[in-house]
Design an enzyme around this catalytic site. Structure first.
Site, PDB file in Angstrom:
ATOM      1  N   HIS A  12      88.095 112.485   7.198  1.00  0.00           N
ATOM      2  CA  HIS A  12      88.568 112.793   5.835  1.00  0.00           C
ATOM      3  C   HIS A  12      89.903 112.073   5.615  1.00  0.00           C
ATOM      4  O   HIS A  12      90.926 112.505   6.128  1.00  0.00           O
ATOM      5  CB  HIS A  12      88.765 114.306   5.682  1.00  0.00           C
ATOM      6  CG  HIS A  12      89.180 114.738   4.309  1.00  0.00           C
ATOM      7  ND1 HIS A  12      88.678 115.872   3.706  1.00  0.00           N
ATOM      8  CD2 HIS A  12      90.050 114.206   3.414  1.00  0.00           C
ATOM      9  CE1 HIS A  12      89.219 116.014   2.507  1.00  0.00           C
ATOM     10  NE2 HIS A  12      90.068 115.024   2.312  1.00  0.00           N
ATOM     11  N   HIS A  14      92.310 109.598   2.610  1.00  0.00           N
ATOM     12  CA  HIS A  14      92.456 108.988   1.286  1.00  0.00           C
ATOM     13  C   HIS A  14      93.108 107.621   1.475  1.00  0.00           C
ATOM     14  O   HIS A  14      94.263 107.542   1.907  1.00  0.00           O
ATOM     15  CB  HIS A  14      93.319 109.859   0.381  1.00  0.00           C
ATOM     16  CG  HIS A  14      92.702 111.203   0.142  1.00  0.00           C
ATOM     17  ND1 HIS A  14      91.888 111.468  -0.932  1.00  0.00           N
ATOM     18  CD2 HIS A  14      92.734 112.338   0.881  1.00  0.00           C
ATOM     19  CE1 HIS A  14      91.453 112.727  -0.862  1.00  0.00           C
ATOM     20  NE2 HIS A  14      91.963 113.273   0.234  1.00  0.00           N
ATOM     21  N   LYS A  95      80.883 114.310  -2.356  1.00  0.00           N
ATOM     22  CA  LYS A  95      82.061 115.168  -2.249  1.00  0.00           C
ATOM     23  C   LYS A  95      82.256 115.935  -3.545  1.00  0.00           C
ATOM     24  O   LYS A  95      82.397 115.350  -4.618  1.00  0.00           O
ATOM     25  CB  LYS A  95      83.298 114.300  -1.966  1.00  0.00           C
ATOM     26  CG  LYS A  95      84.639 115.034  -2.017  1.00  0.00           C
ATOM     27  CD  LYS A  95      84.920 115.850  -0.773  1.00  0.00           C
ATOM     28  CE  LYS A  95      86.167 116.713  -0.889  1.00  0.00           C
ATOM     29  NZ  LYS A  95      87.421 115.995  -0.636  1.00  0.00           N
ATOM     30  N   HIS A 132      85.756 120.295  -1.363  1.00  0.00           N
ATOM     31  CA  HIS A 132      87.136 120.778  -1.442  1.00  0.00           C
ATOM     32  C   HIS A 132      87.026 122.224  -1.911  1.00  0.00           C
ATOM     33  O   HIS A 132      86.865 122.487  -3.097  1.00  0.00           O
ATOM     34  CB  HIS A 132      87.970 119.944  -2.416  1.00  0.00           C
ATOM     35  CG  HIS A 132      89.406 120.377  -2.439  1.00  0.00           C
ATOM     36  ND1 HIS A 132      90.443 119.579  -2.018  1.00  0.00           N
ATOM     37  CD2 HIS A 132      89.979 121.561  -2.778  1.00  0.00           C
ATOM     38  CE1 HIS A 132      91.590 120.245  -2.120  1.00  0.00           C
ATOM     39  NE2 HIS A 132      91.333 121.455  -2.584  1.00  0.00           N
ATOM     40  N   HIS A 166      88.967 120.332   5.262  1.00  0.00           N
ATOM     41  CA  HIS A 166      90.338 120.785   5.558  1.00  0.00           C
ATOM     42  C   HIS A 166      90.508 122.305   5.496  1.00  0.00           C
ATOM     43  O   HIS A 166      91.225 122.815   4.647  1.00  0.00           O
ATOM     44  CB  HIS A 166      91.364 120.087   4.669  1.00  0.00           C
ATOM     45  CG  HIS A 166      90.977 119.947   3.208  1.00  0.00           C
ATOM     46  ND1 HIS A 166      90.619 121.006   2.426  1.00  0.00           N
ATOM     47  CD2 HIS A 166      90.889 118.846   2.421  1.00  0.00           C
ATOM     48  CE1 HIS A 166      90.338 120.566   1.210  1.00  0.00           C
ATOM     49  NE2 HIS A 166      90.492 119.252   1.186  1.00  0.00           N
ATOM     50  N   ASP A 238      92.886 114.152   6.250  1.00  0.00           N
ATOM     51  CA  ASP A 238      93.313 114.307   4.850  1.00  0.00           C
ATOM     52  C   ASP A 238      94.642 113.591   4.598  1.00  0.00           C
ATOM     53  O   ASP A 238      95.422 114.001   3.739  1.00  0.00           O
ATOM     54  CB  ASP A 238      93.408 115.783   4.438  1.00  0.00           C
ATOM     55  CG  ASP A 238      93.311 115.957   2.918  1.00  0.00           C
ATOM     56  OD1 ASP A 238      92.979 114.984   2.218  1.00  0.00           O
ATOM     57  OD2 ASP A 238      93.593 117.071   2.436  1.00  0.00           O
TER      58      ASP A 238
HETATM   59  O1  DOR Z   1      97.019 117.316  -0.791  1.00  0.00           O
HETATM   60  C1  DOR Z   1      96.013 116.720  -1.139  1.00  0.00           C
HETATM   61  N1  DOR Z   1      96.074 115.444  -1.563  1.00  0.00           N
HETATM   62  N2  DOR Z   1      94.853 117.353  -1.102  1.00  0.00           N
HETATM   63  C2  DOR Z   1      93.724 116.794  -1.600  1.00  0.00           C
HETATM   64  O2  DOR Z   1      92.708 117.429  -1.573  1.00  0.00           O
HETATM   65  C3  DOR Z   1      93.753 115.458  -2.226  1.00  0.00           C
HETATM   66  C4  DOR Z   1      94.894 114.687  -1.748  1.00  0.00           C
HETATM   67  C5  DOR Z   1      95.176 113.439  -2.550  1.00  0.00           C
HETATM   68  O3  DOR Z   1      94.225 112.760  -2.935  1.00  0.00           O
HETATM   69  O4  DOR Z   1      96.340 113.159  -2.783  1.00  0.00           O
HETATM   70 ZN    ZN Z   2      91.441 115.116   0.824  1.00  0.00          ZN
END
Ligand code: DOR
Ligand code: ZN
Length: 329
Positions: A12, A14, A95, A132, A166, A238
């Protein structure tokens, strides 16, 4: 002394897009041979054309490492059977973001009742659902409140693989064993920190994330789960980069942990005399759960102290300024 990890995976992360993608992807591709790269870009990855180009952009940014991006499509309630079944062989999963619960989730699902026809198709196609799992309730209770939704989904679609992304609470830990089709990812920050680390002294915006950090009791339940070597639990960082300016002025949620992940995980397992569990947590469980065959590469950590830089370009990492004792070779 070294630690050798066979094909570690971050289930997971980004990686964003454009300049940010090119800046942050190398941290992930140096430490991991593949990752579940989340689709909450702008616009979201919710059709096959964006999906194909996102994968290709990630691979370019990950070079020279061979790196497998597993990109779940961004859930839309109007995906058709034709659309999903014709693309099934390429797809990793979908997702689900409830609308508005986190960064770039405005296009998420506003009405959970409307998702079931798509879940039926996903179950038929054996296409995993990643979630999520937060309501829009009081912030520290959002994940606990969502457990009922997980229960309903896992009961209604018993053959659908569902990953609680998460997880942060003892309620989610207890729920994990209720259904054979429910799995979980755990982040580094929810494994190590509590809400007090973020706001018990001066506010630390770099630990502000969704779901929010929880109590010591919740954190301890997450630690025990991971230290039990539970086969339904996978590492998913995450890691979610935002520029320092946006973190400080707009209060964006997300912890940028990518540069410190394997060193910090090694430290955690070593502190608990369980280094032998690291390999399964960062790779083997995920391979079994998803049946993936990532590139074969051994990633080696050596015992060497290093200090986490205060920032990488415009992004402040978690643990900035701290001395870590494991280093990726
Ligand atoms: O803290 C977070 N940031 N939680 C998420 O689910 C998404 C992520 C983000 O994309 O910045
Ligand atoms: Zn995330």
């Amino acid at each position: 002394m070294n630690i050798s990890l066979k094909s570690p995976l971050d289930m997971h992360v980004h990686l964003r897009q454009d300049d940010m993608l090119r800046q942050v992807t190398p941290f992930t591709s140096e430490q991991f041979v593949g990752a579940v790269c989340m689709p909450n870009t702008l616009p979201p990855v919710d059709n096959l054309e964006r999906y194909t180009s996102y994968i290709s952009n990630i691979k370019d940014a990950a070079a020279p490492h061979s790196f497998e991006p597993y990109v779940p499509l961004f859930f839309r309630s109007d995906y058709t059977r034709e659309e999903l079944s014709s693309a099934r062989e390429q797809l990793f999963g979908i997702k689900l973001y409830p609308a508005g619960v986190t960064t770039n989730s405005e296009d998420g699902v506003a009405e959970l009742k409307l998702i079931e026809p798509v879940l039926e198709i996903m179950q038929d196609l054996d296409l995993p659902l990643l979630v999520h799992g937060e309501t829009s309730g009081y912030s520290p209770d959002r994940e606990r409140e969502f457990v009922d939704v997980y229960d309903h989904l896992a009961t209604t679609f018993p053959k659908l693989r569902i990953t609680m992304e998460h997880i942060t609470t003892k309620e989610a830990v207890e729920f994990l064993d209720k259904h054979p089709n429910v799995f979980a990812t755990v982040t580094l920050h929810h494994l190590l920190y509590t809400m007090d680390d973020m706001l018990g002294g001066l506010f630390n915006p770099f630990l502000f994330c969704k779901p929010i950090l929880k109590s010591a009791e919740d954190r301890d339940a997450i630690q025990q789960l991971v230290l039990s070597g539970h086969a339904k639990v996978m590492f998913g960082s995450d890691s979610a980069p935002h520029t320092e300016i946006l973190k400080r002025t707009e209060g964006m949620a997300g912890c940028f942990t990518a540069p410190v992940l394997l060193p910090m995980l090694a430290q955690f397992f070593e502190d608990h005399d369980q280094l032998d569990l690291l390999q399964a947590f960062v790779s083997d469980h995920a391979r079994k759960i998803y049946g993936v065959h990532p590139p074969e590469r051994t990633v080696v950590l050596e015992r060497e102290e290093w200090v986490v830089p205060p920032r990488y370009g415009s992004i402040v990492p978690v643990n900035a300024g701290e001395t870590l004792r494991w280093k990726v070779v």
